[in-house]
Design an enzyme around this catalytic site. Structure first.
Site, mmCIF file in Angstrom:
data_model
loop_
_atom_site.group_PDB
_atom_site.id
_atom_site.type_symbol
_atom_site.label_atom_id
_atom_site.label_comp_id
_atom_site.label_asym_id
_atom_site.label_seq_id
_atom_site.Cartn_x
_atom_site.Cartn_y
_atom_site.Cartn_z
ATOM 1 N N HIS A 125 1.005 -1.172 0.024
ATOM 2 C CA HIS A 125 0.055 -0.043 -0.195
ATOM 3 C C HIS A 125 0.996 1.203 -0.176
ATOM 4 O O HIS A 125 0.433 2.160 -0.698
ATOM 5 C CB HIS A 125 -1.050 0.085 1.162
ATOM 6 C CG HIS A 125 -2.130 -0.974 1.191
ATOM 7 N ND1 HIS A 125 -3.022 -1.223 0.124
ATOM 8 C CD2 HIS A 125 -2.382 -1.897 1.976
ATOM 9 C CE1 HIS A 125 -3.913 -1.978 0.526
ATOM 10 N NE2 HIS A 125 -3.473 -2.744 1.360
ATOM 11 N N CYS A 139 -6.221 -2.283 -20.243
ATOM 12 C CA CYS A 139 -6.329 -1.537 -19.233
ATOM 13 C C CYS A 139 -5.424 -1.892 -17.840
ATOM 14 O O CYS A 139 -5.713 -1.355 -16.867
ATOM 15 C CB CYS A 139 -7.806 -1.326 -18.585
ATOM 16 S SG CYS A 139 -8.442 -2.978 -18.377
ATOM 17 N N ASP A 195 -4.325 -9.402 -13.957
ATOM 18 C CA ASP A 195 -4.802 -10.859 -13.838
ATOM 19 C C ASP A 195 -4.125 -11.784 -14.812
ATOM 20 O O ASP A 195 -4.043 -12.904 -14.609
ATOM 21 C CB ASP A 195 -6.350 -10.728 -13.642
ATOM 22 C CG ASP A 195 -6.794 -10.665 -12.222
ATOM 23 O OD1 ASP A 195 -6.310 -11.026 -11.319
ATOM 24 O OD2 ASP A 195 -8.012 -10.071 -11.989
ATOM 25 N N GLU A 254 -8.669 -11.470 -19.212
ATOM 26 C CA GLU A 254 -7.753 -11.249 -18.035
ATOM 27 C C GLU A 254 -7.501 -12.940 -17.664
ATOM 28 O O GLU A 254 -7.099 -13.067 -16.520
ATOM 29 C CB GLU A 254 -8.325 -10.730 -16.903
ATOM 30 C CG GLU A 254 -9.632 -10.923 -16.542
ATOM 31 C CD GLU A 254 -10.274 -9.820 -15.534
ATOM 32 O OE1 GLU A 254 -9.472 -9.025 -14.991
ATOM 33 O OE2 GLU A 254 -11.345 -9.637 -15.211
#
Length: 544
Positions: free
Chosen positions: A188, A502, A455, A431
């Site tokens: 994070h 994307c 993914d 994906e």
């Protein structure tokens, strides 16, 4: 002059003095108490204070890093009220007759150990979150806190690691860069650094931290991950010049606003933006994206305490479409599961959630949730150029079922006299390797493909993208991944279907030419990467 090597997570250069980040951590001791009720009241008061602090951090994060990245602090707020966590603290206080600080510390250790021992990488990451909120609770109980640079001079913050809350709490006006001895590029903190536009290097190592002191002169190269302690004048001049060059390039990028995404030999491509919520529309417009290639609708669900209603969703989708004023907006239907869990969905624990009940699989097994979202989407289609995209597709049957639900919804809206765009484009995400391999069968069913490279890489290479230990085994340029993308592109075009990307690879400028030669029609990236990508496209000559 000593050189250390870490991992750059935001490509920029900083030259300045060091401020070693320190925490005024409380020395938690076990103290026997007689009045356990008083200790429980202290815990409640500390929780209220901690919640207020987290609310403030969340608000700051929303402004600085957007909704998607601020979501971690909503998770912290939920964990603060977690029943099992609070029951443990209460039980230790009452049964052992001990002070609140000790009960929180023991609970934190027990829960962190429990999460760390789990096989699932997402749950392992929760160990750090438990530690973060527990440290905050103890700090509130003892009146302590975390300290940072108190001077007005901008400094380079160096630390062992930084919790997400610590990263966001830093005063950006006083931070030149930050460096951590540990951490992963998927953490994070690393993600927040990239979104805060602060030069940052992680994994500098324990030796770096042992040998750095307040006031030391340091060069941080976020491009290469190189750290130079006590540089000589020649080296400082070299990196100061590199800073100036970065600033010059940034200014030149601003001059690209309003320009076409067109190669030297005349090939055009659409450059869109990925966002996680309505609050990020300003960044899309400020960076001159041609549209929105991925609107992650699951954040409407993550930010709610219950299933968002049709009206709530319709309002959000309409606002995005109206704000984009006729530009393309592709909204991905609900994609939860795996690393995005929502309590009120009541999903059962899975041994391997990345391969479990997630995304379109949830939608097809809970049609009432799916239809509510599709009704909101189709209603919003009357207010702009909408594309609806289904994630995690693996078969023709799944697409056919999704399309059947779309037809049901359209029939209902017609019956109710509610207007919508009959020609709303429908797309699917490529994906999974399965979707790429059968893309020749899928293309005739839809209007567009969008490749989710995060993914697709995970499933093709059998590497859990939430597991930092697997980073050495993840080759994002792996030939197998690139071949699957090219296969999908060829099959799309054979059937009159357009194709975009994307995922993270869309912003990888070393692959831009490769993707354009494959015939990719659109690249969708985080807003700050729109102009650098446009610059790259305009520098290419595909006729050579």
């Amino acid at each position: 002059m000593v050189v250390y090597q870490g991992k750059g997570v935001y490509g920029a250069v900083a030259v300045g003095k060091v401020s070693v980040f320190s925490r005024s951590s409380a020395d938690v001791r076990r103290v026997n108490v007689n009045d356990t009720e008083k200790e429980l009241l202290r815990v409640e008061a500390a929780k209220e204070m901690a919640a207020q602090q987290l609310e403030e951090i969340h608000s700051k994060a929303l402004k600085e890093v957007g909704e998607a990245n601020a979501e971690i602090f909503e998770v912290h707020l939920m964990m603060l009220d977690d029943e099992d966590y609070n029951d443990s603290i209460k039980s230790i206080i009452e049964t052992q007759k001990v002070n609140a600080e000790y009960a929180v510390a023991v609970t934190a250790d027990n829960f962190a150990e429990m999460f760390s021992s789990m096989d699932d990488a997402y749950m392992q990451a929760r160990a750090a979150d438990v530690k973060d909120i527990s440290d905050r609770l103890i700090s509130c109980l003892t009146g302590g806190g975390k300290t940072e640079n108190s001077s007005d001079e901008k400094m380079i913050i160096c630390a062992d690691d930084l919790a997400p809350s610590e990263t966001v709490s830093l005063d950006k006006d006083k931070v030149l860069a930050f460096v951590t001895a540990f951490g992963s590029s998927n953490s994070h903190t690393a993600i927040l650094a990239r979104n805060m536009n602060i030069p940052a290097v992680i994994s500098a190592g324990e030796d770096f931290l042992k040998n750095i002191h307040d006031g030391d002169m340091l060069i941080v190269d976020g491009h290469t991950g190189q750290l130079i302690v006590s540089p000589d004048d020649v080296t400082i001049a070299k990196y100061t010049a590199k800073q100036a060059e970065d600033a010059r390039k940034k200014q030149l990028l601003q001059e690209l606003k309003g320009k076409e995404n067109i190669t030297l030999d005349g090939r055009k491509i659409n450059i869109f933006a990925n966002i996680g919520g309505v609050g990020s529309i300003g960044a899309v417009l400020a960076n001159d994206a041609g549209g929105i290639g991925l609107f992650r609708s699951e954040f409407l669900y993550l930010e709610s305490e219950d299933y968002p209603t049709e009206e709530q969703q319709f309002s959000a989708y309409r606002k995005v479409l109206e704000s984009m004023a006729g530009k393309k907006v592709i909204i991905r239907t609900l994609d939860i599961g795996a690393d995005k869990q929502i309590d009120y969905f009541g999903l059962e624990k899975e041994d391997n959630p990345a391969l479990g009940l997630r995304a379109v699989r949830i939608c097809l097994t809970r049609p009432e949730i799916f239809k509510t979202q599709l009704r909101a989407l189709y209603r919003a289609s009357a207010f702009g150029d909408l594309g609806i995209m289904f994630p995690m597709i693996t078969s023709v049957a799944e697409v056919e079922k999704c399309l059947a639900v779309c037809e049901e919804v359209k029939a209902e809206l017609k019956s109710d006299g509610i207007r919508f765009n009959e020609n709303t484009e429908i797309g699917i995400m490529i994906e999974t390797p399965a979707a790429a391999v059968i893309s020749d069968l899928l293309a005739p069913l839809v209007d567009f493909f969008s490749v989710g490279t995060n993914d697709l890489t995970q499933y093709t290479l059998a590497c859990d993208r939430q597991n930092a230990k697997l980073e050495p085994f993840v080759d994002t340029h792996h030939e197998a991944v690139l071949r699957l993308i090219e296969m999908a592109a060829n099959n799309a075009h054979k059937n009159g279907t357009w194709i975009g990307i994307c995922g993270e690879l869309a912003a990888d400028l070393t692959l831009t030419e490769t993707f354009m030669r494959m015939g990719i029609d659109e690249l969708s990236v985080s807003p700050p990467y729109v102009l650098p990508l446009r610059e790259k496209v305009r520098s290419l000559d595909l006729s050579r």
